[in-house]
Scaffold this active site. Structure first.
Site, PDB file in Angstrom:
ATOM      1  N   GLU A  12       0.952  -1.512  -0.017  1.00  0.00           N
ATOM      2  CA  GLU A  12       0.124  -0.076  -0.068  1.00  0.00           C
ATOM      3  C   GLU A  12       0.731   1.307  -0.090  1.00  0.00           C
ATOM      4  O   GLU A  12       1.923   1.207   0.751  1.00  0.00           O
ATOM      5  CB  GLU A  12      -0.956  -0.049   1.248  1.00  0.00           C
ATOM      6  CG  GLU A  12      -1.948  -1.127   1.454  1.00  0.00           C
ATOM      7  CD  GLU A  12      -3.137  -1.106   0.471  1.00  0.00           C
ATOM      8  OE1 GLU A  12      -3.248   0.118  -0.344  1.00  0.00           O
ATOM      9  OE2 GLU A  12      -3.786  -2.019   0.190  1.00  0.00           O
ATOM     10  N   THR A  13       0.284   2.426  -0.721  1.00  0.00           N
ATOM     11  CA  THR A  13       1.197   3.638  -0.703  1.00  0.00           C
ATOM     12  C   THR A  13      -0.246   4.290  -0.218  1.00  0.00           C
ATOM     13  O   THR A  13      -1.385   4.369  -1.206  1.00  0.00           O
ATOM     14  CB  THR A  13       1.790   3.998  -1.957  1.00  0.00           C
ATOM     15  OG1 THR A  13       2.930   3.057  -2.305  1.00  0.00           O
ATOM     16  CG2 THR A  13       2.152   5.553  -1.910  1.00  0.00           C
TER      17      THR A  13
END
Length: 277
Positions: A12-13
């Site tokens: 995840e970013t």
């Protein structure tokens, strides 16, 4: 945003943008009235935007509480899953007298329902023949929840990722009751190759469904879970049945900060904060 997340290529970013403070306030440690800061928060895997992510929200709150919001006890996030709250919780860790920063997230509970018969045939292949006790699915995230006979089997599982790719729904959560004496209530792992995540190291959003599920089975409202991925993680959990909310408590560590032009990147996971924060 998706291009940036693809470049980072981790589970995840997330992207934070400061918005106008709310009119709500609370007393800080000096008993002064402080507005609750509010941020827009979005999460991206390497291939898609998602509606909810627990560990990236925890990391975002950790970054804010240890840098931009040193005097604040609470922060709010506007997200695709509604308004989420993170609170600073300071407590001792294990037998040590040192105080550690823990963060409590307030997330919506995800209801678990029965699967259709058409969604079940590939599960034995997915788990390479592991014995299955129950298969259900989540309503909000559309993940399959597969309960196996023990937490030990969860930890030792070598899943067939090609079969998981073919499964109905978004991803597969595998869970089992924790071994006696382990100090945990249940183990779990989350596999989501459809979103570019073969295995999420610690998936807070999966526990929005796992907490109501195990709360009913174990007749407990407060639970401690172990995410049995190779990197692993511990989650302290509580179900509020009346409000249908799940409180998830954990800690994070900042391992990298880059600040050449007021654009900060904090990992893991990566957090992108707009310059006006």
């Amino acid at each position: 945003m998706l291009s940036v997340a693809k470049e980072f290529n981790i589970s995840e970013t997330c992207f934070l943008t400061r918005v106008v403070s709310t009119v709500e306030s609370y007393p800080n440690s000096s008993n002064q009235s402080v507005d609750i800061p509010r941020f827009s928060l979005r999460w991206f895997t390497p291939v898609a935007e998602v509606n909810l992510c627990g560990h990236a929200t925890l990391a975002s709150a950790h970054f804010l509480f240890t840098s931009a919001l040193l005097e604040h006890e609470t922060v709010e996030f506007i997200t695709k899953s509604g308004l989420l709250t993170a609170k600073r919780v300071t407590k001792s860790k294990s037998a040590s007298k040192d105080m550690k920063l823990f963060i409590e997230l307030d997330f919506p509970a995800d209801q678990v329902v029965k699967c259709n018969a058409s969604e079940l045939p590939s599960i034995p292949l997915t788990l390479n023949g592991l014995s299955v006790i129950n298969v259900l699915k989540t309503t909000a995230s559309d993940d399959l929840i597969v309960e196996v006979s023990s937490g030990k089997e969860v930890a030792e599982l070598q899943p067939n990722l090609n079969e998981i790719q073919k499964c109905a729904g978004r991803g597969v959560i595998v869970t089992g009751q924790a071994p006696d004496g382990s100090g945990f209530d249940f183990f779990s792992r989350f596999f989501c190759p459809k979103l570019g995540i073969n295995e999420d190291p610690v998936c807070g959003s999966a526990h929005c469904a796992l907490v109501p599920y195990w709360s009913r089975k174990l007749r407990k409202k407060s639970l401690t879970a172990f995410m049995a991925s190779p990197r692993s993680g511990v989650l302290h959990l509580e179900l509020d049945e009346k409000s249908q909310r799940v409180r998830i408590c954990g800690e994070a560590v900042t391992v990298m900060v880059w600040d050449p032009t007021c654009l900060r990147i904090c990992a893991l996971p990566h957090i992108i904060i707009s310059p006006d924060c």
